[in-house]
Design an enzyme around this catalytic site. Structure first.
Site, mmCIF file in Angstrom:
data_model
loop_
_atom_site.group_PDB
_atom_site.id
_atom_site.type_symbol
_atom_site.label_atom_id
_atom_site.label_comp_id
_atom_site.label_asym_id
_atom_site.label_seq_id
_atom_site.Cartn_x
_atom_site.Cartn_y
_atom_site.Cartn_z
ATOM 1 C CB SER A 92 46.108 38.286 39.697
ATOM 2 O OG SER A 92 46.187 39.034 38.749
ATOM 3 C CG ASP B 241 51.647 34.955 36.077
ATOM 4 O OD1 ASP B 241 51.248 35.482 34.990
ATOM 5 O OD2 ASP B 241 51.297 35.733 37.143
ATOM 6 C CG HIS C 75 47.933 34.810 36.536
ATOM 7 N ND1 HIS C 75 48.736 36.048 36.745
ATOM 8 C CD2 HIS C 75 46.873 35.728 37.494
ATOM 9 C CE1 HIS C 75 48.292 37.079 37.740
ATOM 10 N NE2 HIS C 75 47.471 36.737 37.707
#
Lengths: 507, 507
Positions: free
Chosen positions: A189, A439, A464
């Site tokens: 991320s 995601d 994710h």
């Protein structure tokens, strides 16, 4: 309706800990709560329990400003370290270095099993440094002081965080006489963005980076602003068109219900909020959050990443929405659906809305300064309320709430973005951009190979930074293969490094 | 002895303009004047006369702090620009971008003929941006305010300067719809360091860099601290061992002369200073400066770079020192020698020492913060007074004089240094490191190829960024060939870029 029992409270609290990449949810009616990163600055020690991996916790004094010589106090950066399996300096033992993101580093350590599980095989040291202004790594001595105002928050930037990492590694290696040991970066991320940028900006410090779910292209006009919500919406549509349509239709129903004289009270009851709703915006926001997070955590097996969820949770949500008995109202269907997210354990008696959305928090600050990610919701392709991106109003919001003016073109100037592939096809090496197409952040990520050594690993059914999670018995083959491909590439970097190093020693 | 006539004053003033890379001269007896960069912050407009190349002067508002969101005033960065020969955006006309160093940008523009002379052949735009805190590019509105104290000087760093360049190029290209036009970086000395670092840190902004005489390895323990003065000394020894020995012996003679009752008056007379010497250190410093600058400007043809000088000026200095009539004192010989440097035109009646060596100036600040370049003088190999490098006393000096603590390991952390070759042999591309071995800064520069596209061009008889100067009829073949090699490499980068771009357009 009674308040939540204690056991359930911890579930809600754990939401406040979600430190993965926050969506920049921004709807006109939800202006006040558009960033979810506000959760990430809270300390999670209470709910984490015993950490699942072994490490020592240490601290390192960092300069608050690496790029200027202002007379500012140093701050203590926390980092987690494990050297049990390390081959040591003589054998050029590798160093696995996770680029801490916008939250408590212990939470990331607990949710990044991949690094811990593969380190012994590589005889690698493991380091998880915390990102400045998060967790315990607070400038000016405390969260309260660090988050006091725009002036104390000024040095919460990605470049400063990268410099923290660079200084920390360099000093640690020096102290261990390990200057020649190769460093491999990891991150998911926002942490994945940092890992990729760190490899590009500090090639002398790290030989490669695994950047998982790193939306480094989600800036300016590089990708369409509707990407994020389109992907979330597609995640629902692929399960069921009627589910998608029910959600898409629900916003107007909520809106008109809210305009009735008893509307907010009715909505409060339907959605079982502990306190009376003050606006329909609060409800819409609460629902939008759930859909977005469901898309990010749309893992193929049951997991307790953000909330306890079943495998393929969106499928489950849509099953609830679609399969309610005939005559069930649209709002009741929606409630049944999001209960999969907010109350999968069934323990919640009533729900609390988020805390004060105006509260200063780290990601809000970052989104109001550097991390300006244009976000819109398309009337045609998104199931969310339509919203056209409007930079001017974003800027106004930041000026009013944080007294800071964003620099929307800075990130691409500093790290690149437009023409990313062209710039790097003959420059740089050893980066893996891994993404799962479920995601919503994959839309702003690197999805094709840039060069022979800057490569994209894309899985159709991943969500994710799924690859960074620890292995489970529920892992599908494609996930096992993805991780194996990553390990093979990292091994290749290390072999090449060690080979060259040995050759150099022979000379 | 009369004061200098007006014509000669301008010669002395032009010394104060020398904005090439300043030596960090540091002897125990010369502590107060160890940095020569103090000259470089003065405005040179008076002495420069009409600029030899055509350009427009423009200004651009820059953030004072790119890496933090402090609430600081913007400053006006000056830049020189010429678009007369530019092919324009449709033809992807190149942009030649000189990374301004520690001085007035007009002086660099005037002394970097190479860029101006080759730009028309490439149909390139030329931009010379000024480095922050130099020339007219003053934060806080004026030199006086910018140099007020450590707090106002805090943002004078290389990283901020690079970010200025990055923002400036990006905005300029946007305004000209020239986003796809390739940028080639140039720089000499500190500007060469900036050019190389900029290519490494901002590959998305520039496709390549010619870094001339860029001592990016002159930090920490990467090269021996005696390198600089050894090379200066070798420059004299290769002309004449007796010349080298005379200079080496002169320091003690000066010292013991100074201890006599009438010594300083005698020295003042021998060296024709306008005002009485206050210490022998001032004299030693004045001489050391001359020897160091002579080595840098040891060009093969007569030039007026720092001072009007003959071709191979060190040869001329040594001829004077060696060939004085029998019975000439050692000090008189030394005086005859340095007169080649300080008074080649023969117009000087007497000499003034440097201005207040304690005065705040840009390079002193940079040397007391990031640019910590260890320098020593070896008893055996240097003709200068012996001096062992002592970081602690350097730090003390900086704390006392500038109220700032140096960060001696920061530059190598940020830009690399140790293991430079290893880090970049599989990372990065398109950098030329050009050096002449007569240049004392060559010792801290990159003298061997790093990879196929990060290459070293070394000339045995070149001095400080000689290749960047305009072509002259006196250029020896090796210099003509060196420039041709540089042009060929740059053409290769551009051809490759244009080729790939065209292919991309065809797709």
């Amino acid at each position: 309706m009674a308040n939540l029992p204690k056991a359930t409270l911890s579930v809600l609290i754990s939401l406040t800990l979600l430190s993965f990449f926050p969506a920049t949810l921004s709807f006109p009616r939800l202006r006040s709560s558009r960033f979810l990163g506000k959760f990430s600055s809270f300390n999670n020690k209470g709910s984490l329990g015993a950490p699942p991996y072994r490490y020592e916790t240490r601290y390192f004094d960092q300069n608050l400003d690496h790029f200027s010589f202002s007379d500012l106090p140093k701050f203590r950066q926390r980092y987690l370290i494990n050297t049990e399996h390390w081959a040591g300096p003589d054998q050029l033992g590798p160093i696995f270095f996770y680029c801490g993101n916008e939250g408590d580093i212990e939470w990331f350590a607990a949710n990044t099993g991949f690094v811990w599980e593969f380190a012994p095989r590589f005889r690698a040291m493991v380091i998880f440094p915390e990102h400045r202004y998060y967790g315990e790594s607070m400038p000016y001595g405390s969260h309260e002081e660090a988050y006091k105002n725009a002036s104390t928050l000024a040095h919460l930037t990605a470049e400063q965080a990268l410099a923290d990492f660079a200084v920390l590694i360099t000093e640690l290696k020096k102290n261990l006489s390990a200057q020649a040991c190769p460093v491999v970066l990891f991150g998911g991320s926002y942490g994945g963005m940092l890992a990729a940028w760190m490899r590009l900006k500090y090639p002398h410090i790290a030989i490669g980076a695994l950047a998982s779910s790193a939306p480094i292209l989600q800036f300016e006009d590089i990708v369409p602003p509707g990407t994020f919500y389109d992907i979330v919406s597609n995640g629902f549509r692929r399960e069921s068109i009627s589910c998608f349509n029910t959600i898409k239709d629900s916003w107007d129903v909520i809106e008109s219900e809210g305009q009735k004289s008893n509307g907010l009270a009715n909505l409060t009851e339907t959605f079982r909020f502990c306190k009376k709703l003050e606006s329909t915006d609060d409800l819409s926001n609460w629902l939008s959050d759930a859909y977005s997070y469901l898309a990010m955590a749309n893992y193929p097996y049951p997991a307790d990443f953000l909330m306890p969820l079943p495998g393929n949770p969106i499928k489950e949500v849509c099953r609830k929405i679609d399969n309610s008995p005939n005559g069930t109202s649209i709002l009741q269907r929606i409630f049944e659906g999001v209960s999969v997210y907010y109350n999968y354990t069934g323990n919640a008696g009533c729900f609390n809305l988020d805390d004060d959305p105006h509260g200063m928090n780290g990601w809000n600050w970052q989104a109001c300064t550097e991390m300006v990610m244009p976000t819109s919701s398309s009337r045609n392709t998104s199931m969310f309320p339509p919203y056209d991106y409007n930079y001017t109003s974003e800027e106004q919001w930041c000026l009013e709430n944080y007294h800071v003016k964003p620099r929307p073109t800075w990130i691409t100037t500093e790290f690149g973005g437009h023409g990313f592939k062209k710039a790097l096809e003959t420059f740089g090496s050893n980066i893996i951009f891994s993404n799962g197409l479920l995601d919503p952040w994959s839309g702003g990520s690197v999805l094709e190979d840039i060069s022979e050594t800057i490569v994209a690993l894309v899985t159709e059914k991943g969500a994710h930074h799924l690859d960074l999670r620890s292995a489970t018995t529920g892992d599908p083959d494609w996930l096992v293969e993805q991780r194996a491909a990553e390990v093979k590439l990292i091994k290749g970097w290390l072999d090449k490094y060690h080979g060259r190093k040995r050759t150099a020693f022979d000379m």
